[in-house]
Write a protein that holds these residues in place. Structure first.
Motif, mmCIF file in Angstrom:
data_model
loop_
_atom_site.group_PDB
_atom_site.id
_atom_site.type_symbol
_atom_site.label_atom_id
_atom_site.label_comp_id
_atom_site.label_asym_id
_atom_site.label_seq_id
_atom_site.Cartn_x
_atom_site.Cartn_y
_atom_site.Cartn_z
ATOM 1 N N SER A 57 0.578 -1.273 -0.127
ATOM 2 C CA SER A 57 0.117 0.160 -0.042
ATOM 3 C C SER A 57 0.944 1.377 0.055
ATOM 4 O O SER A 57 0.351 2.352 -0.202
ATOM 5 N N VAL A 87 -0.227 10.975 6.174
ATOM 6 C CA VAL A 87 -1.724 10.373 6.452
ATOM 7 C C VAL A 87 -2.180 10.092 5.257
ATOM 8 O O VAL A 87 -2.420 10.182 4.244
ATOM 9 N N GLY A 88 -2.129 8.352 5.433
ATOM 10 C CA GLY A 88 -2.845 7.551 4.309
ATOM 11 C C GLY A 88 -1.831 6.900 3.120
ATOM 12 O O GLY A 88 -2.199 6.526 2.203
ATOM 13 N N ARG A 90 0.082 6.793 0.816
ATOM 14 C CA ARG A 90 0.215 7.389 -0.718
ATOM 15 C C ARG A 90 -0.974 8.477 -0.724
ATOM 16 O O ARG A 90 -2.134 7.966 -0.354
ATOM 17 N N PRO A 163 -4.038 -1.298 -3.561
ATOM 18 C CA PRO A 163 -3.546 -2.092 -2.395
ATOM 19 C C PRO A 163 -3.726 -3.416 -2.551
ATOM 20 O O PRO A 163 -4.725 -3.981 -2.821
ATOM 21 N N SER A 235 -13.279 0.415 -0.092
ATOM 22 C CA SER A 235 -12.620 1.541 0.202
ATOM 23 C C SER A 235 -12.221 2.490 -0.845
ATOM 24 O O SER A 235 -11.568 3.534 -0.759
ATOM 25 N N ARG A 236 -12.843 2.215 -2.199
ATOM 26 C CA ARG A 236 -12.526 3.087 -3.362
ATOM 27 C C ARG A 236 -13.645 3.536 -4.006
ATOM 28 O O ARG A 236 -13.664 4.399 -4.881
ATOM 29 N N ASP A 254 -9.006 8.122 -6.774
ATOM 30 C CA ASP A 254 -9.346 7.342 -5.906
ATOM 31 C C ASP A 254 -7.850 7.217 -5.129
ATOM 32 O O ASP A 254 -7.524 6.269 -4.161
ATOM 33 N N MET A 255 -6.696 8.084 -5.299
ATOM 34 C CA MET A 255 -5.629 8.226 -4.578
ATOM 35 C C MET A 255 -5.923 9.258 -3.369
ATOM 36 O O MET A 255 -4.928 9.726 -2.821
ATOM 37 N N LEU A 256 -6.995 10.092 -3.505
ATOM 38 C CA LEU A 256 -7.322 11.108 -2.427
ATOM 39 C C LEU A 256 -7.824 10.433 -0.878
ATOM 40 O O LEU A 256 -8.508 9.596 -0.964
ATOM 41 N N ASN A 257 -6.997 10.943 -0.052
ATOM 42 C CA ASN A 257 -7.234 10.650 1.320
ATOM 43 C C ASN A 257 -8.400 11.363 1.993
ATOM 44 O O ASN A 257 -8.854 12.409 1.435
ATOM 45 N N HIS A 258 -8.764 10.943 3.192
ATOM 46 C CA HIS A 258 -9.993 11.529 3.624
ATOM 47 C C HIS A 258 -9.494 12.486 4.711
ATOM 48 O O HIS A 258 -8.552 11.818 5.606
ATOM 49 N N TYR A 293 -14.918 11.352 2.678
ATOM 50 C CA TYR A 293 -15.643 10.167 2.261
ATOM 51 C C TYR A 293 -16.946 10.331 2.771
ATOM 52 O O TYR A 293 -17.490 8.972 2.652
ATOM 53 N N TYR A 305 -12.669 1.589 5.511
ATOM 54 C CA TYR A 305 -11.445 1.972 4.947
ATOM 55 C C TYR A 305 -10.244 1.577 5.906
ATOM 56 O O TYR A 305 -8.832 1.853 5.503
ATOM 57 N N PHE A 307 -9.009 2.618 8.681
ATOM 58 C CA PHE A 307 -8.194 3.472 9.502
ATOM 59 C C PHE A 307 -9.136 4.045 10.452
ATOM 60 O O PHE A 307 -10.361 4.364 10.447
HETATM 61 C C1 SAM Z 1 -9.452 5.932 -1.714
HETATM 62 S S1 SAM Z 1 -8.121 5.012 -0.940
HETATM 63 C C2 SAM Z 1 -6.976 6.640 -1.094
HETATM 64 C C3 SAM Z 1 -5.593 6.272 -1.494
HETATM 65 C C4 SAM Z 1 -4.834 5.475 -0.685
HETATM 66 N N1 SAM Z 1 -3.961 6.092 0.302
HETATM 67 C C5 SAM Z 1 -3.574 4.331 -1.498
HETATM 68 O O1 SAM Z 1 -2.684 4.694 -1.491
HETATM 69 O O2 SAM Z 1 -4.175 3.701 -2.371
HETATM 70 C C6 SAM Z 1 -8.633 4.838 0.673
HETATM 71 C C7 SAM Z 1 -7.408 4.321 1.705
HETATM 72 O O3 SAM Z 1 -6.612 5.486 1.869
HETATM 73 C C8 SAM Z 1 -6.028 5.109 3.465
HETATM 74 N N2 SAM Z 1 -6.696 6.369 4.017
HETATM 75 C C9 SAM Z 1 -7.402 7.382 3.395
HETATM 76 N N3 SAM Z 1 -7.709 8.512 4.014
HETATM 77 C C10 SAM Z 1 -6.952 8.144 5.443
HETATM 78 C C11 SAM Z 1 -6.662 8.817 6.458
HETATM 79 N N4 SAM Z 1 -7.272 10.010 6.990
HETATM 80 N N5 SAM Z 1 -5.915 8.157 7.488
HETATM 81 C C12 SAM Z 1 -5.321 6.982 7.263
HETATM 82 N N6 SAM Z 1 -5.551 6.443 6.038
HETATM 83 C C13 SAM Z 1 -6.309 6.918 5.207
HETATM 84 C C14 SAM Z 1 -7.181 3.714 4.017
HETATM 85 O O4 SAM Z 1 -5.915 2.890 3.835
HETATM 86 C C15 SAM Z 1 -8.195 3.883 3.051
HETATM 87 O O5 SAM Z 1 -8.722 2.454 2.890
#
Ligand code: SAM
Length: 493
Positions: A57, A87-88, A90, A163, A235-236, A254-258, A293, A305, A307
């Motif tokens: 991941s 945070v997240g 990637r 992932p 999760s996406r 879908d690379m955007l985190n929350h 999200y 997700y 986390f």
């Molecule tokens: C839509 S994906 C976002 C891209 C993801 N970070 C990746 O590298 O593929 C959602 C995943 O990102 C991570 N994520 C998103 N927001 C987060 C946050 N605020 N804190 C920790 N992990 C987060 C979680 O693993 C989640 O299942």
């Protein structure tokens, strides 16, 4: 969520695919399917993955290949790039100044996966559509099918950057859920969800896959691959309001985190004809860009997700409080029947937030404590406890208000003691690990559970404080009224 039949099964009964190399489908396409990462939850993983079904991941290598392929395939230049983030793991980071109110992304529909996307194996897609398989199971099967074609699938770069192990609760074994989430009601939701996925897979297997083993070989289309694909969807997948709620996987977006602090979400923009989101704040180069999200509790974020936000960071956080009718209540049967009539049961959960509890919970509490002399009001209380009716919910029954509040307080305190037991014991859990990999996994899951339980207990502590204060004020008021009454009686005697 799924319209297919749900057949519950325990996770210990899962059949793991063995490492194989087989000729698959009419195109003689060679596929090797291994499930080492997928079976990790059971702690029985021994196999090695040779097919790039996603990546670690935090791998940036596959993300760069994805970025390159997207640009070559029509993604316009962006003001963000995929980077390693705090945070997240990637995420998308601003590479230029971004203004508040700016429309970002523009992912064209040709780069979006929906239930109408073309299949590399069109026969497989046609069979699913002929059987009216709903969007979620269809997309889950699509992902597995496309992944099995590796480089021959147009989504190969996308799938390689997904992932390998989405950390949602789907990946926790029954024993892990029982051990770490015993205090939280989210455990039940996770068990339901796992059973739902297993039931959906079993249904597809019985109705479709077993009848077309050449198109859906069990070595590929098995419960472990479905857990992976459903994990990816949970999760996406995004629901696009401007496209009548259609669900879609949107590469890049879908690379955007929350972030719990932002209030913006992805949608289809009819004007620019692409998936966009409008920023609700400015970003400087180097800053991570976030979306929301949805207004979800910490438990729901962990469920889908994997986390848990920082303690106190989520204004939408809530905890499910379980309350029950007393079996010793003389009117138990009558009350239970009425609850059932309104879609409720003798044991029910209600969401509590840091700001208070819902009127439905208060109505349930009134019903639970009301004596048989209030029989005439039972039905309105049961109806008000249900969120399926539009009946007035703020009716008050002053004669039993104190008992109703005490009833909620008792349930709250019994729940707090479960959290206390888990959090006190959490320091001494996990001494029985045999490998460093297992230790890492357990420490990781335990930390998530500790974070979740701490945040849920915090809401219960606050509720306990408010209830105690209200009861104290009520009782003090009653005492004062009694004293005044006694004083007046003495005066007139
Ligand atoms: C839509 S994906 C976002 C891209 C993801 N970070 C990746 O590298 O593929 C959602 C995943 O990102 C991570 N994520 C998103 N927001 C987060 C946050 N605020 N804190 C920790 N992990 C987060 C979680 O693993 C989640 O299942």
């Amino acid at each position: 969520m799924y319209s297919t039949t749900l057949i519950p099964a325990s996770s210990s009964g899962l059949a793991f695919a063995s490492p194989i190399q087989r000729t698959h489908r009419k195109q003689h396409h060679h596929v090797r399917w291994h499930c080492s990462s997928l079976s990790a939850a059971s702690g029985t993983a021994t196999q090695v993955s040779t097919v790039p079904w996603g990546c670690d991941s935090d791998s940036l290598e596959n993300a760069s290949a994805l970025q390159k392929w997207l640009s070559e395939s029509g993604l316009p230049p962006q003001k963000m790039s995929i980077q390693r983030v705090e945070v997240g793991k990637r995420g998308l980071v601003a590479s230029k100044n971004i203004r508040k109110g700016e429309k970002l992304l523009f992912v064209p529909p040709t780069l979006v996966i929906t239930e109408d996307s073309e299949w590399t194996c069109p026969e497989a897609g046609a069979i699913l559509k002929k059987n009216s398989v709903p969007d979620w199971p269809l997309l889950a099967t699509y992902l597995i099918s496309e992944a099995s074609f590796m480089k021959s699938s147009r989504w190969s770069n996308y799938i390689s950057a997904l992932p390998r192990q989405p950390y949602s609760l789907l990946y926790w074994s029954q024993a892990e859920l029982d051990r770490y989430l015993e205090a939280s009601q989210i455990r039940e939701r996770a068990v339901d969800r796992i059973n739902n996925v297993i039931g959906t897979y079993n249904d597809l297997r019985l109705r479709i896959f077993s009848k077309h083993p050449d198109l859906f070989p069990e070595e590929l289309f098995n419960i472990e691959s479905f857990k992976w694909s459903f994990g990816i969807l949970f999760s996406r997948l995004v629901r696009l309001p401007s496209m009548d709620g259609r669900v879609a996987l949107v590469p890049w977006a879908d690379m955007l985190n929350h972030s719990c602090e932002v209030d913006t979400f992805l949608d289809y923009d009819n004007l620019s004809k692409g998936i966009v989101f409008t920023t609700d704040r400015p970003y400087q180069p180097g800053e991570q860009v976030f979306i929301s999200y949805g207004k979800k509790s910490n438990g729901e974020l962990l469920l889908s997700y994997g986390f848990v936000p920082r303690e106190g960071a989520n204004p939408c956080d809530s905890v499910e409080l379980s309350v029950s009718l007393k079996k010793s209540d003389k009117s138990y049967k009558e009350k239970l029947e009425l609850l059932k009539k309104y879609g409720l049961s003798g044991s029910q959960c209600f969401p509590i937030q840091i700001t208070g509890w819902p009127l439905e919970l208060m109505a349930y509490a009134y019903l639970a404590v009301s004596p048989s002399s209030m029989r005439a009001q039972f039905e309105e209380m049961a109806a008000a406890a249900s969120n399926k009716t539009t009946i007035k919910k703020d009716s008050r029954y002053p004669e039993i208000e104190e008992q109703a509040l005490q009833f909620i307080l008792d349930s709250c305190e019994s729940s707090i003691s479960k959290y206390n037991n888990f959090l006190q014991a959490s320091g001494s859990l996990d001494l029985d690990v045999t490998s460093p990999k297992q230790l890492n996994r357990r420490l990781f899951l335990k930390q998530l559970a500790v974070d979740l339980c701490t945040s849920e207990r915090r809401i219960l502590f606050r509720t306990q404080y408010i209830l105690r204060r209200r009861l104290r004020d009520m009782r003090a008021g009653e005492l004062r009224a009694l004293k005044i009454f006694d004083g007046l009686r003495n005066l007139f005697q």
